[in-house]
Design a protein around this motif. Structure first.
Motif, PDB file in Angstrom:
ATOM      1  N   ASN A  78      42.590  46.514  34.635  1.00 32.47           N
ATOM      2  CA  ASN A  78      42.766  45.378  33.394  1.00 32.47           C
ATOM      3  C   ASN A  78      42.716  47.078  32.208  1.00 32.47           C
ATOM      4  O   ASN A  78      43.507  46.377  31.127  1.00 32.47           O
ATOM      5  CB  ASN A  78      41.455  45.456  33.436  1.00 32.47           C
ATOM      6  CG  ASN A  78      41.386  44.255  34.189  1.00 32.47           C
ATOM      7  OD1 ASN A  78      42.516  42.761  33.309  1.00 32.47           O
ATOM      8  ND2 ASN A  78      40.526  44.586  35.209  1.00 32.47           N
ATOM      9  N   ARG A 152      49.642  33.200  40.484  1.00 31.10           N
ATOM     10  CA  ARG A 152      50.287  34.210  39.347  1.00 31.10           C
ATOM     11  C   ARG A 152      51.728  34.983  39.429  1.00 31.10           C
ATOM     12  O   ARG A 152      52.761  34.582  39.035  1.00 31.10           O
ATOM     13  CB  ARG A 152      49.115  35.107  38.717  1.00 31.10           C
ATOM     14  CG  ARG A 152      49.875  36.126  37.661  1.00 31.10           C
ATOM     15  CD  ARG A 152      49.268  37.132  37.105  1.00 31.10           C
ATOM     16  NE  ARG A 152      49.479  38.176  36.104  1.00 31.10           N
ATOM     17  CZ  ARG A 152      48.731  39.225  35.772  1.00 31.10           C
ATOM     18  NH1 ARG A 152      47.367  39.665  36.141  1.00 31.10           N
ATOM     19  NH2 ARG A 152      49.190  40.683  34.849  1.00 31.10           N
ATOM     20  N   ALA A 180      36.460  35.369  31.503  1.00 30.39           N
ATOM     21  CA  ALA A 180      37.961  36.580  31.581  1.00 30.39           C
ATOM     22  C   ALA A 180      39.066  35.415  32.340  1.00 30.39           C
ATOM     23  O   ALA A 180      40.053  35.631  32.463  1.00 30.39           O
ATOM     24  CB  ALA A 180      37.636  38.341  32.316  1.00 30.39           C
ATOM     25  N   ASP A 181      37.870  35.159  33.671  1.00 29.66           N
ATOM     26  CA  ASP A 181      39.083  34.414  34.692  1.00 29.66           C
ATOM     27  C   ASP A 181      39.155  33.297  34.396  1.00 29.66           C
ATOM     28  O   ASP A 181      40.050  33.196  34.418  1.00 29.66           O
ATOM     29  CB  ASP A 181      37.777  34.096  35.786  1.00 29.66           C
ATOM     30  CG  ASP A 181      36.758  35.693  36.608  1.00 29.66           C
ATOM     31  OD1 ASP A 181      38.107  36.480  36.923  1.00 29.66           O
ATOM     32  OD2 ASP A 181      35.844  35.198  37.128  1.00 29.66           O
ATOM     33  N   ASN A 184      42.272  34.276  32.019  1.00 34.07           N
ATOM     34  CA  ASN A 184      43.499  34.686  32.968  1.00 34.07           C
ATOM     35  C   ASN A 184      43.900  33.550  33.740  1.00 34.07           C
ATOM     36  O   ASN A 184      44.908  33.188  33.953  1.00 34.07           O
ATOM     37  CB  ASN A 184      42.718  35.470  33.707  1.00 34.07           C
ATOM     38  CG  ASN A 184      42.806  37.387  33.483  1.00 34.07           C
ATOM     39  OD1 ASN A 184      43.843  37.316  33.316  1.00 34.07           O
ATOM     40  ND2 ASN A 184      41.966  37.842  33.713  1.00 34.07           N
ATOM     41  N   ASN A 188      48.027  31.954  33.684  1.00 34.52           N
ATOM     42  CA  ASN A 188      48.700  31.918  34.219  1.00 34.52           C
ATOM     43  C   ASN A 188      49.431  29.820  34.567  1.00 34.52           C
ATOM     44  O   ASN A 188      50.734  30.107  35.111  1.00 34.52           O
ATOM     45  CB  ASN A 188      47.860  31.954  35.735  1.00 34.52           C
ATOM     46  CG  ASN A 188      47.503  33.568  35.931  1.00 34.52           C
ATOM     47  OD1 ASN A 188      47.995  34.274  35.723  1.00 34.52           O
ATOM     48  ND2 ASN A 188      45.869  33.449  37.191  1.00 34.52           N
ATOM     49  N   VAL A 219      41.631  40.035  27.263  1.00 31.70           N
ATOM     50  CA  VAL A 219      42.792  39.503  28.106  1.00 31.70           C
ATOM     51  C   VAL A 219      43.602  38.807  26.576  1.00 31.70           C
ATOM     52  O   VAL A 219      44.384  38.725  27.592  1.00 31.70           O
ATOM     53  CB  VAL A 219      42.389  38.411  28.847  1.00 31.70           C
ATOM     54  CG1 VAL A 219      42.737  37.362  29.401  1.00 31.70           C
ATOM     55  CG2 VAL A 219      40.476  38.160  29.973  1.00 31.70           C
ATOM     56  N   ARG A 222      46.929  40.288  27.225  1.00 34.50           N
ATOM     57  CA  ARG A 222      47.665  39.429  28.006  1.00 34.50           C
ATOM     58  C   ARG A 222      48.071  38.666  27.637  1.00 34.50           C
ATOM     59  O   ARG A 222      49.564  37.835  28.433  1.00 34.50           O
ATOM     60  CB  ARG A 222      46.740  39.350  29.385  1.00 34.50           C
ATOM     61  CG  ARG A 222      47.584  38.619  30.635  1.00 34.50           C
ATOM     62  CD  ARG A 222      47.421  38.751  31.987  1.00 34.50           C
ATOM     63  NE  ARG A 222      48.147  37.402  32.907  1.00 34.50           N
ATOM     64  CZ  ARG A 222      47.982  36.816  33.445  1.00 34.50           C
ATOM     65  NH1 ARG A 222      46.477  36.277  33.819  1.00 34.50           N
ATOM     66  NH2 ARG A 222      48.644  36.100  34.314  1.00 34.50           N
TER      67      ARG A 222
END
Length: 245
Positions: A78, A152, A180-181, A184, A188, A219, A222
């Protein structure tokens, strides 16, 4: 602070030629806690540094070593898209210890590290292996993240996986995952929708970025990159450059 003082004490003891074995377990525990705290605060460099120091003090046959390797590998991925050696060792050790879920997470992260380095075939092999390992397990934060990682990569490979599965993975992340999950999974899904020509994906990315910044989550980086990439492809180069910066 506690980890810092333990390390300072160990350094002074070694400089004086004295044994540090009695102090090492307490120092190791403090460093692990410091690493966990850094991870929770998205202080990824400090977290990785603490985990490395803990590993240096931990015996190679310590039962907690495989899990610590996984935490370090996760942090390095990360932080800098790295962590391959640590994750390989973690995957083998966790599987040998019977921790199938942990081994699956290590394999999944190895797949993402390989993907980011351009080794696509190797990435797919690791991601497929990860999904295979956890295929019979109930949905948990880890098993959902493993499935999401593979989904992803299918999006990025222009293989157009099912958007219904992406929506399912987001719902599962919201049910069993961390902040965070969830972020993400939303990134995605947004990227997958945009690849499929569904403009709702732009709203997904914008929402993920806003939520990541509110949560002070790593995150956010990203989210910035994915949103900037889409806007650049759409011709909005000025806004894309701002987001990249």
């Amino acid at each position: 602070m506690l980890a810092h003082h333990y390390l300072a004490a160990i350094e002074l003891l070694r400089a004086a030629g004295r044994d540090v074995d009695a102090l090492a377990p307490r120092a190791c525990a403090a460093l692990c806690e410091a690493g966990d705290r850094g991870w929770a605060l998205s202080a990824l460099e400090a977290s990785a540094r603490a985990y490395r120091e803990a590993l240096a003090l931990m015996p190679h046959d310590h039962p907690e070593r495989p899990g610590l390797l996984l935490r370090l590998g996760r942090g390095l991925f990360n932080w800098r898209g790295e962590g391959g050696p640590e994750l390989r060792e973690a995957a083998a050790a966790l599987l040998a210890a019977g921790d199938v879920e942990g081994a699956g997470e290590a394999e999944s992260l190895l797949g993402l590290v390989s993907w980011m380095s351009g080794a696509q075939a190797e990435a797919r092999a690791h991601l497929d292996r990860a999904v295979e390992l956890v295929g019979d397990l109930a949905p948990t934060r880890t098993t959902v993240a493993i499935r999401a990682g593979r989904w992803r990569v299918l999006v990025l490979a222009e293989e157009h996986p099912s958007l219904e599965e992406g929506e399912e993975l987001l719902a599962l992340a919201e049910s069993v995952g961390t902040t965070a999950d969830v972020l993400n999974a939303r990134i995605n899904l947004g990227t997958g929708r945009l690849h499929a020509g569904d403009d709702r994906g732009l709203g997904d990315l914008e929402a993920a970025l806003e939520q990541a910044l509110q949560a002070n989550s790593h995150v956010a980086a990203r989210a910035y990159v994915n949103l900037a990439s889409h806007l650049g492809s759409a011709g909005d180069l000025r806004h894309s450059a701002e987001l990249h910066r």
